[in-house]
Motif scaffolding. Structure first.
Motif, PDB file in Angstrom:
ATOM      1  N   GLN A 572      -2.955   2.362  -2.905  1.00  0.00           N
ATOM      2  CA  GLN A 572      -2.272   2.094  -1.640  1.00  0.00           C
ATOM      3  C   GLN A 572      -1.437   0.820  -1.677  1.00  0.00           C
ATOM      4  O   GLN A 572      -0.472   0.689  -0.922  1.00  0.00           O
ATOM      5  N   ASP A 573      -1.818  -0.113  -2.533  1.00  0.00           N
ATOM      6  CA  ASP A 573      -1.041  -1.353  -2.670  1.00  0.00           C
ATOM      7  C   ASP A 573      -0.961  -1.711  -4.153  1.00  0.00           C
ATOM      8  O   ASP A 573      -1.899  -1.455  -4.915  1.00  0.00           O
ATOM      9  N   PHE A 574       0.158  -2.320  -4.547  1.00  0.00           N
ATOM     10  CA  PHE A 574       0.237  -2.828  -5.916  1.00  0.00           C
ATOM     11  C   PHE A 574       1.179  -4.021  -5.955  1.00  0.00           C
ATOM     12  O   PHE A 574       1.969  -4.257  -5.043  1.00  0.00           O
ATOM     13  N   LEU A 575       1.081  -4.772  -7.027  1.00  0.00           N
ATOM     14  CA  LEU A 575       2.015  -5.861  -7.286  1.00  0.00           C
ATOM     15  C   LEU A 575       2.302  -5.899  -8.780  1.00  0.00           C
ATOM     16  O   LEU A 575       1.541  -5.372  -9.594  1.00  0.00           O
ATOM     17  N   LEU A 576       3.419  -6.523  -9.124  1.00  0.00           N
ATOM     18  CA  LEU A 576       3.801  -6.698 -10.521  1.00  0.00           C
ATOM     19  C   LEU A 576       3.442  -8.123 -10.937  1.00  0.00           C
ATOM     20  O   LEU A 576       3.926  -9.089 -10.346  1.00  0.00           O
ATOM     21  N   ARG A 632       5.507 -23.789 -17.023  1.00  0.00           N
ATOM     22  CA  ARG A 632       5.079 -23.700 -15.630  1.00  0.00           C
ATOM     23  C   ARG A 632       5.740 -22.495 -14.971  1.00  0.00           C
ATOM     24  O   ARG A 632       6.943 -22.295 -15.093  1.00  0.00           O
ATOM     25  N   ILE A 633       4.943 -21.716 -14.280  1.00  0.00           N
ATOM     26  CA  ILE A 633       5.443 -20.528 -13.585  1.00  0.00           C
ATOM     27  C   ILE A 633       5.307 -20.749 -12.085  1.00  0.00           C
ATOM     28  O   ILE A 633       4.211 -20.989 -11.578  1.00  0.00           O
ATOM     29  N   ARG A 634       6.413 -20.686 -11.387  1.00  0.00           N
ATOM     30  CA  ARG A 634       6.408 -20.764  -9.921  1.00  0.00           C
ATOM     31  C   ARG A 634       7.164 -19.549  -9.399  1.00  0.00           C
ATOM     32  O   ARG A 634       8.359 -19.385  -9.639  1.00  0.00           O
ATOM     33  N   THR A 635       6.457 -18.669  -8.735  1.00  0.00           N
ATOM     34  CA  THR A 635       7.071 -17.437  -8.243  1.00  0.00           C
ATOM     35  C   THR A 635       6.294 -16.948  -7.034  1.00  0.00           C
ATOM     36  O   THR A 635       5.283 -17.536  -6.647  1.00  0.00           O
ATOM     37  N   THR A 636       6.781 -15.888  -6.457  1.00  0.00           N
ATOM     38  CA  THR A 636       6.092 -15.245  -5.338  1.00  0.00           C
ATOM     39  C   THR A 636       5.912 -13.771  -5.658  1.00  0.00           C
ATOM     40  O   THR A 636       6.881 -13.071  -5.984  1.00  0.00           O
ATOM     41  N   LEU A 637       4.676 -13.330  -5.639  1.00  0.00           N
ATOM     42  CA  LEU A 637       4.369 -11.929  -5.929  1.00  0.00           C
ATOM     43  C   LEU A 637       4.467 -11.118  -4.641  1.00  0.00           C
ATOM     44  O   LEU A 637       3.850 -11.466  -3.632  1.00  0.00           O
ATOM     45  N   LYS A 638       5.253 -10.054  -4.685  1.00  0.00           N
ATOM     46  CA  LYS A 638       5.397  -9.172  -3.535  1.00  0.00           C
ATOM     47  C   LYS A 638       4.370  -8.055  -3.601  1.00  0.00           C
ATOM     48  O   LYS A 638       4.279  -7.352  -4.611  1.00  0.00           O
ATOM     49  N   VAL A 639       3.585  -7.915  -2.570  1.00  0.00           N
ATOM     50  CA  VAL A 639       2.609  -6.829  -2.506  1.00  0.00           C
ATOM     51  C   VAL A 639       3.310  -5.606  -1.914  1.00  0.00           C
ATOM     52  O   VAL A 639       3.850  -5.666  -0.809  1.00  0.00           O
ATOM     53  N   VAL A 640       3.300  -4.519  -2.660  1.00  0.00           N
ATOM     54  CA  VAL A 640       3.996  -3.304  -2.241  1.00  0.00           C
ATOM     55  C   VAL A 640       2.989  -2.356  -1.616  1.00  0.00           C
ATOM     56  O   VAL A 640       2.016  -1.952  -2.245  1.00  0.00           O
ATOM     57  N   SER A 641       3.248  -2.009  -0.381  1.00  0.00           N
ATOM     58  CA  SER A 641       2.437  -0.988   0.278  1.00  0.00           C
ATOM     59  C   SER A 641       3.072   0.364   0.034  1.00  0.00           C
ATOM     60  O   SER A 641       4.284   0.526   0.187  1.00  0.00           O
ATOM     61  N   MET A 642       2.269   1.323  -0.384  1.00  0.00           N
ATOM     62  CA  MET A 642       2.795   2.659  -0.636  1.00  0.00           C
ATOM     63  C   MET A 642       3.065   3.421   0.651  1.00  0.00           C
ATOM     64  O   MET A 642       3.460   4.584   0.616  1.00  0.00           O
ATOM     65  N   ARG A 643       2.893   2.750   1.773  1.00  0.00           N
ATOM     66  CA  ARG A 643       3.111   3.402   3.064  1.00  0.00           C
ATOM     67  C   ARG A 643       4.426   2.995   3.704  1.00  0.00           C
ATOM     68  O   ARG A 643       4.739   3.414   4.794  1.00  0.00           O
ATOM     69  N   GLN A 644       5.197   2.103   3.025  1.00  0.00           N
ATOM     70  CA  GLN A 644       6.461   1.665   3.620  1.00  0.00           C
ATOM     71  C   GLN A 644       7.484   1.409   2.524  1.00  0.00           C
ATOM     72  O   GLN A 644       7.140   1.060   1.406  1.00  0.00           O
ATOM     73  N   PRO A 645       8.783   1.570   2.818  1.00  0.00           N
ATOM     74  CA  PRO A 645       9.826   1.377   1.808  1.00  0.00           C
ATOM     75  C   PRO A 645      10.012  -0.090   1.466  1.00  0.00           C
ATOM     76  O   PRO A 645       9.610  -0.979   2.210  1.00  0.00           O
ATOM     77  N   ILE A 646      10.645  -0.333   0.317  1.00  0.00           N
ATOM     78  CA  ILE A 646      10.904  -1.690  -0.142  1.00  0.00           C
ATOM     79  C   ILE A 646      12.258  -2.146   0.375  1.00  0.00           C
ATOM     80  O   ILE A 646      13.251  -1.424   0.298  1.00  0.00           O
TER      81      ILE A 646
END
Length: 651
Positions: A572-576, A632-646
């Motif tokens: 239902q949710d994933f992130l890269l 050093r890694i500075r980023t923001t991970l987007k959580v993708v819900s499979m119930r809504q478009p990106i």
């Protein structure tokens, strides 16, 4: 394409017979082959673009020089001799030489970090190490203070070694010279050594996979190795005309079985590639008749095929899609499609070096059914094997005509017993097994809970199907249940995800959680090619994984997998993830199995944020590279819900 030399005129031997009588150790098998077939090719190695062959007589002579040289250095019965580097003839010869003087061999993975090398060699009190080159020697010198027992570092490649002056260093040429001098002084010394080897003595210390902790050292006797290889050969016969390319790490038990055990028992020719980077080109030149690849290699090959198809013209893509569809439909009907073969698969087999394959195997971890079916449809005679280091590797395999991608087949012989412990109403329980050729215990460990009354408790969950085939589901401890009571296997879903050419690794979550979620690592070479073709700018792996177009691409792949799963097991949710999972970071074992405990601890904050419902998770961390540098890694991970478009970025 022609091979370096033609096949032997001899037919297949009777491998089971070679385990009987006096030939109960690897050195005895080597001597017997050298006496009976001195001029036949035993090994090949590619150097500087040219294949060099070793006859059985040459194989024995160099192994003899190694053994007598090691003896001259004061090494002998009960000592531990380490080996580290790429797969080379000198590794195989060094291992058999160690066994000939009564010592125990300990293979160390070539990409192991200094801390791992230090732990293994210190724990085993290794007195000597045969190292391939400067890279491996540098590791040993850097940890030298932790290895008081280490007296000799024998290096095979002299390049870059002049700057070192450590008294423990010895070039392999000098070891060979010592051995040859010893042979001239006493021509019968080698024969006495070999005759004195005993099958019941421990010969090999083999590292376990170490999915939960540091790897243990399983003690394997020479006799058990010979007998178990002979049992395997009754289920998958090989002979002197067979060709094998040694590409999987030699410390792994299955590469020991094939490159050393089968090579000596069946006299199957064993070939060693020049470099890991030239593996597939060298593989194709040989055109092996048998191959074992780990699941990650089969997955990478399947992904590479699909990536090349993406770069093809529209007409070629349509031909590939039609051929693949016809091939899979024919496979489901228990036959091969000649049209699919003409359109696609014959050329693919040739391109991959699979034209002469008579037997192929996958083992070490689960292979996704989609990948398995793809290669079977291609005409690759792929079969699953299953086993553990403690059982001398595999002990089940599919028999010809009984291949089923959902099972791992049946036991090699009637002597191998397998049963399901405490099965549930569906027959699912822990797999336990025993046979006459098990390991002799763990080195340095008085007792182990894994072995009870002769039965090895594998820790794997499985059942036996109606056809009598063993079905392996997942690790018992990894079988998961959502907070709603829905049971699932993370590994099964992960393998489905990895069939995608864009997915390198995946970790499926959901145990004691309301639903399933996943952390996915993109397959950078293929996704980067896709991004370039679609004119998507990026700089690093982290930057590419954060692109909304890439996220949408992976969302489509997750949707495809979800469509094949029952509703409670859908993601239902994933992130890269911002980086690839790495064995150097202890996130994977050296055989590429996920260490879930490490993942849950290391990424615990990210996992909690996903289930908390956070749409974006900030990350500020540092990653270390093999050369010691850090970033050093500075980023923001987007959580993708499979119930809504990106939401795509604005142009």
């Amino acid at each position: 394409m022609t091979r370096p030399d033609g096949p032997s005129a001899e037919g297949r031997g009777e491998p089971g017979r070679t385990a009987e009588g006096a030939a109960d150790t690897l050195p005895k098998l080597l001597v017997r082959n050298a006496r009976a077939h001195p001029r036949d090719v035993a090994l090949r190695e590619k150097q500087f673009g040219i294949w060099r062959s070793f006859t059985w007589a040459e194989y024995e002579a160099r192994t003899r020089a190694f053994a007598l040289g090691l003896q001259r250095l004061g090494l002998g019965a009960g000592d531990v001799i380490g080996l580290i580097g790429d797969n080379r003839p000198d590794w195989v010869m060094g291992e058999i030489a160690a066994h000939a003087i009564g010592a125990r061999s300990l293979g160390v993975y070539r990409d192991a970090l200094e801390e791992e090398v230090a732990y293994l060699l210190e724990f085993a009190s290794a007195k000597a190490v045969i190292a391939e080159d400067e890279e491996q020697v540098d590791k040993l010198l850097n940890i030298g203070d932790r290895l008081p027992a280490l007296r000799h570092i024998i290096f095979c490649d002299p390049r870059g070694m002049r700057k070192h002056e450590d008294p423990r260093l010895l070039p392999v040429t000098e070891l060979v010279a010592l051995g040859e001098a010893a042979h001239r002084a006493d021509p019968e010394a080698w024969a006495r050594l070999v005759a004195a080897t005993r099958g019941e003595e421990v010969a090999i210390l083999c590292t376990t996979s170490g999915t939960t902790a540091r790897p243990k050292l399983a003690m394997l006797t020479g006799g058990a190795m010979v007998r178990h290889c002979a049992a395997y050969l009754t289920a998958d016969p090989k002979g002197p005309e067979d060709e094998y390319v040694s590409v999987l790490p030699l410390p792994w038990i299955m590469e020991q079985i094939y490159a050393i055990g089968w090579g000596l028992l069946a006299r199957m020719k064993v070939n060693f590639v020049e470099e890991p980077e030239t593996m597939m080109a060298d593989f194709r030149e040989i055109g092996p008749t048998f191959v074992l690849f780990a699941p990650r290699v089969w997955e990478a090959l399947a992904a590479e095929v699909r990536a090349k198809v993406m770069d093809a013209s529209p007409l070629k893509r349509r031909i590939y899609e039609m051929g693949t569809r016809l091939g899979l439909e024919a496979l489901d009907q228990g036959r091969r499609s000649s049209l699919a073969d003409q359109l696609v698969f014959r050329a693919l087999r040739d391109r991959l070096g699979f034209t002469r394959l008579r037997s192929a195997a996958t083992g070490g971890a689960a292979l996704g059914p989609d990948t398995f079916r793809f290669f079977q449809a291609m005409g690759v005679p792929l079969r699953q094997i299953y086993g553990q280091t403690e059982t001398l590797g595999a002990y089940t395999v599919h028999r010809p005509g009984e291949v089923n991608q959902d099972t791992v087949g049946v036991a090699f012989t009637d002597e191998i017993e397998t049963r399901i412990l405490d099965p549930d109403p569906n027959g699912l329980g822990e797999i336990v097994t025993r046979h006459p050729n098990m390991f002799a215990g763990y080195f340095g460990v008085a007792e182990t809970g894994d072995l009870r009354e002769g039965w090895l408790h594998t820790g794997d969950a499985g059942y036996v199907d109606k056809a009598g085939h063993l079905v392996v589901i997942d690790r018992v401890k990894d079988m998961a249940t959502t907070s709603r009571g829905d049971r699932f296997s993370p590994q099964y879903i992960e393998n489905k995800l990895k069939f995608s050419p864009y997915v390198a690794e995946a970790v499926v979550l959901g145990d004691a959680r309301p639903h399933l979620a996943a952390m996915i690592c993109i397959r950078f070479p293929i996704v980067s090619k896709w991004a370039e073709r679609n004119r998507i700018a990026f700089t690093t792996y982290t930057d590419l994984a954060s692109r909304p177009e890439v996220t949408e691409l992976l969302r489509q792949e997750v949707e495809k997998v979800n469509a094949t799963l029952p509703a409670p097991q859908r993601i239902q949710d994933f992130l890269l993830l911002y980086k690839e999972l790495d064995a150097d970071d202890e996130e994977l074992t050296r055989t590429r199995k996920v260490r879930r405990g490490v993942i849950n601890e290391k990424y615990g904050g990210i996992i909690e944020a996903m289930y908390r419902g956070d749409a974006a998770i900030p990350v500020d961390t540092t990653i270390a590279f093999q050369d010691g540098t850090k970033q050093r890694i500075r980023t923001t991970l987007k959580v993708v819900s499979m119930r809504q478009p990106i939401a795509m970025a604005a142009e």
